[in-house]
Each structure stands twice: as structure tokens, then as C-alpha cells.
Design an enzyme around this catalytic site. Structure first.
Site, mmCIF file in Angstrom:
data_model
loop_
_atom_site.group_PDB
_atom_site.id
_atom_site.type_symbol
_atom_site.label_atom_id
_atom_site.label_comp_id
_atom_site.label_asym_id
_atom_site.label_seq_id
_atom_site.Cartn_x
_atom_site.Cartn_y
_atom_site.Cartn_z
ATOM 1 N N LYS A 81 0.859 -1.183 0.000
ATOM 2 C CA LYS A 81 0.000 0.000 0.000
ATOM 3 C C LYS A 81 0.900 1.239 0.000
ATOM 4 C CE LYS A 81 -3.876 2.080 2.577
ATOM 5 N NZ LYS A 81 -4.846 1.904 3.664
ATOM 6 N N SER A 156 -9.801 2.152 2.738
ATOM 7 C CA SER A 156 -8.882 2.888 1.900
ATOM 8 C C SER A 156 -7.881 2.008 1.150
ATOM 9 C CB SER A 156 -8.110 3.888 2.759
ATOM 10 O OG SER A 156 -7.293 3.207 3.692
ATOM 11 N N SER A 180 -10.091 -0.186 6.919
ATOM 12 C CA SER A 180 -9.526 -0.080 5.574
ATOM 13 C C SER A 180 -8.865 -1.324 4.997
ATOM 14 C CB SER A 180 -8.502 1.046 5.537
ATOM 15 O OG SER A 180 -9.185 2.249 5.369
#
Ligand code: GLN
Length: 488
Positions: A81, A156, A180
Site C-alpha cells: 500500500k 482505503s 480499511s
């Protein structure tokens, strides 16, 4: 050959094939890079792809393996990420503010993956500063759900979830402040795991809300998660909240299943579900019951305050954490500022997107003199009550089960004008962050043809029970094995 590789995209299978020589890391990395070439443009899961570097690392991994290097994850591709700092590669956090930021060091998560021999293929798209449920706040554009490109991949960590769902990589790192990891994993039909707060170091992970942030993993199977936890968990002296609790390799213990496990269901929270979601949830927990778990009704009396207090505490911490982006030290700087004040104002106005500004304003407001008692301190007291609710529940049960989300992936744009409806998506997930619990989202039966998730939570540091129950469920179901047609 290539389709064979995707069909066996679990870390256990890949690791076995690399060990026996049936597959080389170079072939595997090439396969993933080809898939990224073909599918990433519509999905938009990656912000940066580091193909050349990955190929050279793959060749090196193959050489090492031939020389007898036994590390199980050696030569397996991963994506990070884009909030984990990576030395020499862009770490944008999905923001214009950091769209030029190349970290001078690696996050501990990145370091540990490298030490295990994993090969990074690049950095995945995400909501700006990890704020969002739909991956629509990214400066680099939304991530599209591989199951239906008109829908969000969830946020997210939408890029990490979509990359794993479309088989662009077998595993990706992610982070979870209020859901997330789990929400996008559920929307994309993959397994997402958030360990206990403090289990994995936050060093080098761009901070959103420090008392809630936790790193974790999205992969296809629970077994993959266990292997990744073996690589990522452990004390880190560079993170003062990093835990020293001992970690035991869960792999040999996973077969134990969920026999005699008591699983609590907070029935009052399920009222808001529509019929199809409820049915999916009930089907999934019925499998656990068939596997000899006992389902018990429980109460979490303060759970319905979760989203409200999360949106006091998280913005409060975010407003403090994001004050470091001032246009002076690093990140975006406006052109020819008149004076220092102008530099701050314009750099931050240009660098941050709408949602981030909303959070900073909310956070500053709830912390301001005169309001801190009414909002921030009150929210902290309710956070304590939520933790106490769980503690009480865990006197009677080993796990708490809910769905991961209130519905399957929604259409892009659908909730952008209604932040409160957007925030409600986290109703089931924020509780674990507020209480510091470990949790997993694993696929449940699809709802309206879209993936849906079962969410299990355990007492702090009891990751093993989650892995055992999740593994048992996956051994007896196929929901986690489904792959979206758009990616085949
Ligand atoms: N969706 C939540 C938010 O908007 C949680 C985000 C996260 O876990 N990083 O803040």
C-alpha cells in the site's frame, strides 16, 4: 502455463512450486507483471510499478533458491500500500501533497517482507491519507472493483484488495484505522486481516490516527495470512507502541478448526441489514456451527456509537499528524510564496484534497478550547465503554461475528455527496480499532452477484482463534476462491 499460475495463487502453493522447481520466481514475477500490464489500466490498483527492479530481484531469488536458501516466501511477489515508505520509490499516500515524495528509508513492514525474500512489484492505490471507504479520494483516481468496474473497490486499501482480487499479485500489505483492510477485502472477495494494535510495527507507515492505525495483509487464503504474519509480527524498537507479546507460528495450529469455539453474535446490530446480507451472514456462520462452533447471542450496548466517536477521535489525531505537511520540510510546496504564512496556506490548500481538509477541520474543531471536553474527551470515554463491552463479551465467547459491511460494493459516486452515509459503511469495522482487537474478513456467500464478507473479532493477541476459525470455514467453502470474470 500462465493460467495455471493464477489458478494456484495461494502462497502455500506458490511456495511449494518454487521449492520443487516447477516454477521459477522469474516466471512468476513475469506472469504478474504481464497481468498488471493487461488489467491494471481499467482497475487502477497500482500507483507505481517497479517491474525492472522486481525482475532483477526475481533472478537473484532463483539463484539463491538453487543454492539452498530455504525461506518459504523467497521469490514470491507482493505489493505494498502506498503509505509504507519505500526507499528510492515514490510513497504518495494517494495525495498530491506527497506526489513527489521519495522516502529515504524503508518502513519496517517493507524491510521484513524483503528479509523474508518477498519481491515488491510496486505500490498500490489508496484513499488520500487512508481517509475513505471507497478509494475515491485518491489523487491518482479511484480504484475500480474487478467484479464490477462501475463499483468501488472499497477503501482505503482499495488498490491492495483489487490487485489481489484480479490476481495481479498473490498478496498485498494494507493498513486499517477504521476498516480499511477489511472493507475493501470484503468488497473484492478476498481475505483481509488486521492484527491486534501494536502487533506489527507502524514505523515508516504514514500516520493517519496513531492510536487506531494498524498494518495488515490482504490475500486469498487464511493460510497466506498466517505465513505473512510470521514474517511481519514482532517487536520493533523504532515504534514505541510495538508489542513485545510472544508470537507462535500459527501454521501447525491451524488445523484445530473451530470445534467447541463459542462465537458471539451481537444480534441487535444486525437489524440494519437487508434480507440478502443477513442471509449471507447466516449461511456463513451456519457453516461454523456445522463445524462444531457454538453460536451465542451477545450484547455490545455501546457499539452503535462506534462510527460517531471514531469520527471525533480519528480526525483529532489526523489533524495533529498532518500538521507536519507545511510545505517546508517535504511534500508539496506552492510556487513563489509571498511569506511564511502564504507558504503554509497555499501549500496545504493545494496539496490536500477535499476529504482530508474536512478531517483536519473536524479534528481541529473537536480539540479546540471549549469543545475538547464536549467532543474529544467524551468520545474517549465512550471508546472505553466499547472496549469494556467487548471485554465482557469475551468472558463468554472466544470470537464475535458480524458481517464486515452493511452491504456489498456500492456504485462509484453514489455516496460522495453524503459523507455520513459513507462513514456508516464502517459501522461493523471501527469497533475493533477503537478496542484494539484483532479481526479478519473472509468471504461469505455473494450478495446480488457481488462479494460479501464475514467479520470475526477476537480478544487482543488472540490472532490464532481467528486464523483457526477462518481456515476451517475456507476449508469447507469456496467463496474465497472465486475470481472476477473481468480478470480472466
Ligand atoms: N473508512 C474509514 C475512514 O474513512 C477508515 C479508514 C481506514 O481504516 N484507514 O476514516
Amino acid at each position: 502455463m500462465t493460467e495455471d499460475i493464477s489458478a494456484s495463487f495461494s502462497l502455500t502453493q506458490l511456495s511449494h512450486k518454487l521449492k520443487t522447481g516447477e516454477l521459477s520466481s522469474e516466471q512468476l514475477v513475469t506472469h504478474c507483471l504481464n497481468r498488471i500490464d493487461k488489467y491494471d489500466q481499467p482497475v487502477n490498483a497500482f500507483i507505481t510499478v517497479t517491474g525492472e527492479q522486481a525482475l532483477s530481484e526475481a533472478k537473484q531469488a532463483d539463484r539463491r533458491r538453487r543454492q539452498g536458501d530455504p525461506r518459504p516466501l523467497l521469490g514470491i511477489p507482493i505489493a505494498h500500500k502506498d503509505l509504507f515508505c519505500t526507499q528510492g520509490t515514490l510513497t504518495s499516500c494517494g495525495s498530491r501533497m506527497l506526489a513527489n515524495f521519495v522516502a529515504p528509508y524503508d518502513a519496517t513492514v517493507v524491510n521484513r517482507c524483503r528479509a523474508a525474500g518477498l519481491i515488491s512489484l510496486g505500490k498500490t492505490n489508496m484513499d488520500e491519507f487512508a481517509m475513505g471507504c471507497s478509494n475515491e479520494t485518491s489523487f491518482f483516481g479511484p480504484v475500480n472493483n474487478p467484479w464490477d468496474m462501475a463499483r468501488t473497490a472499497g477503501g482505503s486499501s482499495g488498490g491492495s484488495a483489487a490487485a489481489v482480487a484480479a490476481d495481479l499479485v498473490p498478496v498485498a500489505t494494507a493498513s486499517d484505522t477504521g476498516g480499511s483492510i477489511r472493507l475493501p477485502a470484503a468488497f473484492c472477495g478476498r481475505t483481509g486481516f488486521k492484527p491486534t494494535y501494536g502487533r506489527i510495527s507502524r514505523y515508516g507507515m504514514v500516520a493517519f490516527a496513531s492510536s487506531l492505525d494498524q498494518a495488515g495483509v490482504i490475500a486469498r487464503e487464511v493460510e497466506d495470512i498466517a505465513q505473512m504474519l510470521n514474517c511481519l509480527v514482532g517487536h520493533d524498537k523504532r515504534d514505541s507502541t510495538s508489542s513485545r507479546m510472544p508470537w507462535t507460528d500459527p501454521l501447525p495450529l491451524m488445523q484445530k478448526g473451530c470445534q467447541k469455539m463459542r462465537i458471539g453474535i451481537p444480534v441487535a446490530l444486525l437489524d440494519r441489514l437487508d434480507g440478502d446480507c443477513r442471509k449471507s451472514f447466516e449461511t456463513a456462520v451456519a457453516v461454523l456451527q456445522e463445524l462444531d462452533a457454538e453460536l451465542v447471542d451477545i450484547e455490545l450496548p455501546h457499539a452503535h456509537y462506534g462510527v460517531a466517536i471514531y469520527h471525533v477521535i480519528a480526525p483529532a489525531e489526523a489533524s495533529a499528524n498532518l500538521s507536519r505537511y507545511d510545505g517546508v520540510r517535504y511534500g508539496h510546496r506552492c510556487d513563489s510564496p509571498k511569506d511564511l504564512e502564504d507558504l503554509y496556506i497555499r501549500s496545504r490548500t493545494e496539496g490536500f484534497g477535499f476529504e482530508v481538509k474536512r478531517r483536519i477541520l473536524t479534528g481541529t474543531y473537536v480539540l479546540s478550547a471549549g469543545y475538547a471536553d464536549a467532543y474529544y474527551r467524551r468520545a474517549q470515554s465512550i471508546r472505553r465503554l466499547i472496549r469494556d463491552d467487548f471485554e465482557k463479551a469475551f468472558d463468554r465467547v472466544q470470537l464475535v461475528a458480524t458481517p464486515t459491511t452493511i452491504g456489498p460494493a456500492f456504485k462509484k459516486g453514489e455516496k460522495l455527496q453524503d459523507p455520513v452515509a459513507m462513514y456508516q459503511q464502517d459501522a461493523f469495522t471501527v469497533l475493533a480499532n477503537l478496542a484494539g482487537l484483532p479481526c479478519i474478513s473472509t468471504p461469505a456467500p455473494p450478495v446480488a452477484g457481488l462479494p460479501y464478507g464475514l467479520h470475526l473479532q477476537a480478544r487482543p493477541f488472540d490472532e490464532i482463534s481467528l486464523l483457526q476459525a477462518g481456515h476451517a470455514l475456507q476449508q469447507h467453502t469456496q467463496w474465497h476462491r472465486q475470481t472476477p470474470e473481468t480478470a480472466t
